[in-house]
Design a protein around this motif. Structure first.
Motif, PDB file in Angstrom:
ATOM      1  N   PHE A  98      69.762  37.735  95.604  1.00  0.00           N
ATOM      2  CA  PHE A  98      71.008  38.188  96.232  1.00  0.00           C
ATOM      3  C   PHE A  98      71.136  39.715  96.213  1.00  0.00           C
ATOM      4  O   PHE A  98      71.969  40.268  96.932  1.00  0.00           O
ATOM      5  CB  PHE A  98      72.220  37.587  95.522  1.00  0.00           C
ATOM      6  CG  PHE A  98      72.289  36.089  95.584  1.00  0.00           C
ATOM      7  CD1 PHE A  98      71.812  35.394  96.690  1.00  0.00           C
ATOM      8  CD2 PHE A  98      72.831  35.361  94.527  1.00  0.00           C
ATOM      9  CE1 PHE A  98      71.881  34.002  96.743  1.00  0.00           C
ATOM     10  CE2 PHE A  98      72.904  33.978  94.576  1.00  0.00           C
ATOM     11  CZ  PHE A  98      72.425  33.295  95.686  1.00  0.00           C
ATOM     12  N   LEU A  99      70.344  40.382  95.388  1.00  0.00           N
ATOM     13  CA  LEU A  99      70.474  41.829  95.214  1.00  0.00           C
ATOM     14  C   LEU A  99      69.532  42.572  96.152  1.00  0.00           C
ATOM     15  O   LEU A  99      68.622  43.299  95.742  1.00  0.00           O
ATOM     16  CB  LEU A  99      70.179  42.208  93.754  1.00  0.00           C
ATOM     17  CG  LEU A  99      71.144  41.639  92.711  1.00  0.00           C
ATOM     18  CD1 LEU A  99      70.637  41.902  91.296  1.00  0.00           C
ATOM     19  CD2 LEU A  99      72.537  42.229  92.893  1.00  0.00           C
ATOM     20  N   THR A 100      69.744  42.386  97.446  1.00  0.00           N
ATOM     21  CA  THR A 100      68.926  43.044  98.455  1.00  0.00           C
ATOM     22  C   THR A 100      69.820  43.650  99.527  1.00  0.00           C
ATOM     23  O   THR A 100      70.976  43.249  99.696  1.00  0.00           O
ATOM     24  CB  THR A 100      67.956  42.054  99.131  1.00  0.00           C
ATOM     25  OG1 THR A 100      68.707  41.157  99.961  1.00  0.00           O
ATOM     26  CG2 THR A 100      67.165  41.257  98.090  1.00  0.00           C
ATOM     27  N   LEU A 101      69.268  44.597 100.253  1.00  0.00           N
ATOM     28  CA  LEU A 101      70.031  45.271 101.301  1.00  0.00           C
ATOM     29  C   LEU A 101      70.387  44.330 102.450  1.00  0.00           C
ATOM     30  O   LEU A 101      71.391  44.543 103.152  1.00  0.00           O
ATOM     31  CB  LEU A 101      69.227  46.458 101.850  1.00  0.00           C
ATOM     32  CG  LEU A 101      69.035  47.638 100.881  1.00  0.00           C
ATOM     33  CD1 LEU A 101      68.004  48.627 101.438  1.00  0.00           C
ATOM     34  CD2 LEU A 101      70.347  48.345 100.623  1.00  0.00           C
ATOM     35  N   VAL A 102      69.598  43.266 102.644  1.00  0.00           N
ATOM     36  CA  VAL A 102      69.823  42.380 103.791  1.00  0.00           C
ATOM     37  C   VAL A 102      70.677  41.164 103.437  1.00  0.00           C
ATOM     38  O   VAL A 102      71.007  40.366 104.319  1.00  0.00           O
ATOM     39  CB  VAL A 102      68.473  41.917 104.385  1.00  0.00           C
ATOM     40  CG1 VAL A 102      67.702  43.110 104.920  1.00  0.00           C
ATOM     41  CG2 VAL A 102      67.641  41.151 103.357  1.00  0.00           C
ATOM     42  N   THR A 103      71.048  41.017 102.168  1.00  0.00           N
ATOM     43  CA  THR A 103      71.887  39.886 101.761  1.00  0.00           C
ATOM     44  C   THR A 103      73.268  40.008 102.395  1.00  0.00           C
ATOM     45  O   THR A 103      73.800  41.104 102.568  1.00  0.00           O
ATOM     46  CB  THR A 103      72.025  39.842 100.222  1.00  0.00           C
ATOM     47  OG1 THR A 103      70.725  39.737  99.647  1.00  0.00           O
ATOM     48  CG2 THR A 103      72.875  38.667  99.775  1.00  0.00           C
ATOM     49  N   LEU A 127      69.172  47.471  91.528  1.00  0.00           N
ATOM     50  CA  LEU A 127      70.394  48.272  91.452  1.00  0.00           C
ATOM     51  C   LEU A 127      70.190  49.623  92.113  1.00  0.00           C
ATOM     52  O   LEU A 127      71.056  50.113  92.850  1.00  0.00           O
ATOM     53  CB  LEU A 127      70.808  48.458  89.989  1.00  0.00           C
ATOM     54  CG  LEU A 127      71.388  47.240  89.274  1.00  0.00           C
ATOM     55  CD1 LEU A 127      71.564  47.539  87.784  1.00  0.00           C
ATOM     56  CD2 LEU A 127      72.731  46.839  89.889  1.00  0.00           C
ATOM     57  N   LEU A 128      69.037  50.235  91.846  1.00  0.00           N
ATOM     58  CA  LEU A 128      68.751  51.537  92.447  1.00  0.00           C
ATOM     59  C   LEU A 128      68.659  51.418  93.971  1.00  0.00           C
ATOM     60  O   LEU A 128      69.196  52.259  94.703  1.00  0.00           O
ATOM     61  CB  LEU A 128      67.447  52.096  91.879  1.00  0.00           C
ATOM     62  CG  LEU A 128      67.018  53.459  92.420  1.00  0.00           C
ATOM     63  CD1 LEU A 128      68.059  54.522  92.087  1.00  0.00           C
ATOM     64  CD2 LEU A 128      65.661  53.848  91.849  1.00  0.00           C
ATOM     65  N   THR A 129      67.999  50.375  94.450  1.00  0.00           N
ATOM     66  CA  THR A 129      67.878  50.163  95.898  1.00  0.00           C
ATOM     67  C   THR A 129      69.250  50.008  96.544  1.00  0.00           C
ATOM     68  O   THR A 129      69.519  50.567  97.617  1.00  0.00           O
ATOM     69  CB  THR A 129      67.024  48.921  96.181  1.00  0.00           C
ATOM     70  OG1 THR A 129      65.710  49.115  95.654  1.00  0.00           O
ATOM     71  CG2 THR A 129      66.935  48.652  97.680  1.00  0.00           C
ATOM     72  N   LEU A 130      70.143  49.277  95.889  1.00  0.00           N
ATOM     73  CA  LEU A 130      71.465  49.012  96.465  1.00  0.00           C
ATOM     74  C   LEU A 130      72.402  50.218  96.398  1.00  0.00           C
ATOM     75  O   LEU A 130      73.506  50.157  96.945  1.00  0.00           O
ATOM     76  CB  LEU A 130      72.103  47.804  95.778  1.00  0.00           C
ATOM     77  CG  LEU A 130      71.497  46.455  96.155  1.00  0.00           C
ATOM     78  CD1 LEU A 130      72.124  45.329  95.345  1.00  0.00           C
ATOM     79  CD2 LEU A 130      71.654  46.181  97.646  1.00  0.00           C
TER      80      LEU A 130
END
Length: 381
Positions: free
Chosen positions: A13-18, A53-56
């Motif tokens: 769930f912790l992705t940019l496309v979620t 977390l860093l990506t988001l």
């Protein structure tokens, strides 16, 4: 804690496309985990979460980015997470790039993370290395810190503790003390900065750390820098002094207003005293401090000081000022080696003196408890 299947599901769930609503719930849950030691330990052991977390922090949703930064601030306050954050998540390049962006919305959180990560010497070296190698440089950090309103969306006060932490390192101190850069001179006015105790304390800590390098004492105390008035002024109060005492002081400490207030934070007062004490490690330094009549400021501070440990530091400083010079070969106090038995005795005497001062303070206050001061370099949580 989470089972393996739950861990994989949460990571998914912790992705940019979620989908935003699902992603928001996931980041909120992870932020909740950082509120406990077990949760922080779990995340520190799972580098994929740190990287997520860093990506988001690049997510289009401001709420998601805020949750991620708050989680990273909390994680960086836990020293057990420092190495995973720096080495496995490799977050320093991204943080430094965002810090230098004057339009970035979350620069205050970036400052807090960098300040936390630079507390320990090992990760402090990693932070310093990244600053120097990522096209930023310590000169840029100082410029951002000293430029009022550099970022209209953040105060950037925690750059002060970052500078203080970095000056644990000799190479950072060498930059601050470079006689051709005028960095110290730019920092000095912040010892009186009223807008933030964090920023003020960070600068005082930086100056205190730089005073460990006694080779620069003559320059620091001389006319090019003239550091002493900036260290004494926050310690001065509104007390009336005689004309003779007044004339012996630096001009900036003469005829102070009746409403002059001393530095309110006891930890900052202690660091100011420590800086002056370090400057008095050499014979030339002691002479310079005596010649500027610092004794009268310290005398009045000692009469007023409500905190036993700060009062004890002030008392020791006064003792050095009024004592005879050490014998030949012992003039540089930073180079004197103290035998172990003497050091133990001095430590015992310090403890006895501390208890004595506390007892005196409690009696003067009718047995009341003294308030605890918050460190200017206190961690984010």
């Amino acid at each position: 804690m989470l089972e393996d299947a739950q861990t994989r599901e949460l990571l998914g769930f912790l992705t940019l496309v979620t989908r935003l609503d699902v992603k928001s719930q996931a980041t909120e849950y992870v932020l909740g985990l950082t509120g406990s030691a077990d949760g922080r330990s779990f995340l520190a052991r799972n580098a994929d979460f740190l990287q997520a977390l860093l990506t988001l922090t690049r997510d289009p949703s401001r709420a998601v980015v805020k949750d991620c930064y708050c989680a990273l601030v909390n994680l960086s306050a836990d020293e057990s997470a420092h190495r995973p954050l720096v080495s496995q998540a490799d977050l320093l390049p991204s943080l430094l790039k965002n810090l230098c962006d004057p339009e970035y919305d979350f620069s205050d959180q970036v400052c807090s993370i960098l300040s936390n990560l630079s507390r320990r010497t090992d990760t402090c070296r990693e932070v310093f290395r990244a600053i120097q190698s990522e096209g930023v440089g310590l000169a840029k950090i100082v410029e951002v810190f000293c430029t009022d309103g550099y970022n209209k969306k953040g105060a950037l006060h925690y750059l002060g503790p970052l500078l203080s932490n970095l000056t644990q390192l000799p190479e950072a101190r060498q930059f601050i003390l470079d006689k051709d850069r005028c960095v110290v001179q730019r920092l000095l006015p912040y010892t009186q900065y009223e807008g933030s105790g964090v920023r003020r304390g960070g600068v005082v800590g930086t100056l205190r750390n730089c005073c460990f390098d006694y080779a620069y004492h003559e320059w620091l105390l001389g006319s090019e820098v003239d550091i002493l008035p900036f260290l004494l002024l926050p310690l001065a109060g509104p007390e009336e002094l005689s004309e003779d005492e007044m004339e012996g002081l630096p001009v900036d400490l003469q005829y102070l207003p009746e409403d002059k207030q001393r530095e309110e934070d006891p930890d900052i007062r202690r660091m100011l005293l420590e800086a002056i004490n370090l400057l008095m490690a050499t014979k030339g330094g002691r002479k310079a401090v005596r010649d500027r009549n610092a004794y009268v400021i310290l005398r009045e501070l000692h009469k007023w000081e409500p905190e036993p440990d700060v009062a004890a530091a002030c008392e020791k400083l006064i003792e050095v000022l009024i004592s005879d010079e050490p014998e030949a070969g012992m003039e540089n106090l930073l180079e004197v080696e103290i035998p172990e038995d003497v050091e133990r005795k001095l430590t015992q005497q310090d403890e006895e003196e501390r208890r004595r001062l506390e007892e005196q303070l409690l009696k003067s206050r009718g047995g009341g408890q003294r308030a605890q001061g918050e460190s200017p370099e206190g961690r984010e949580s």
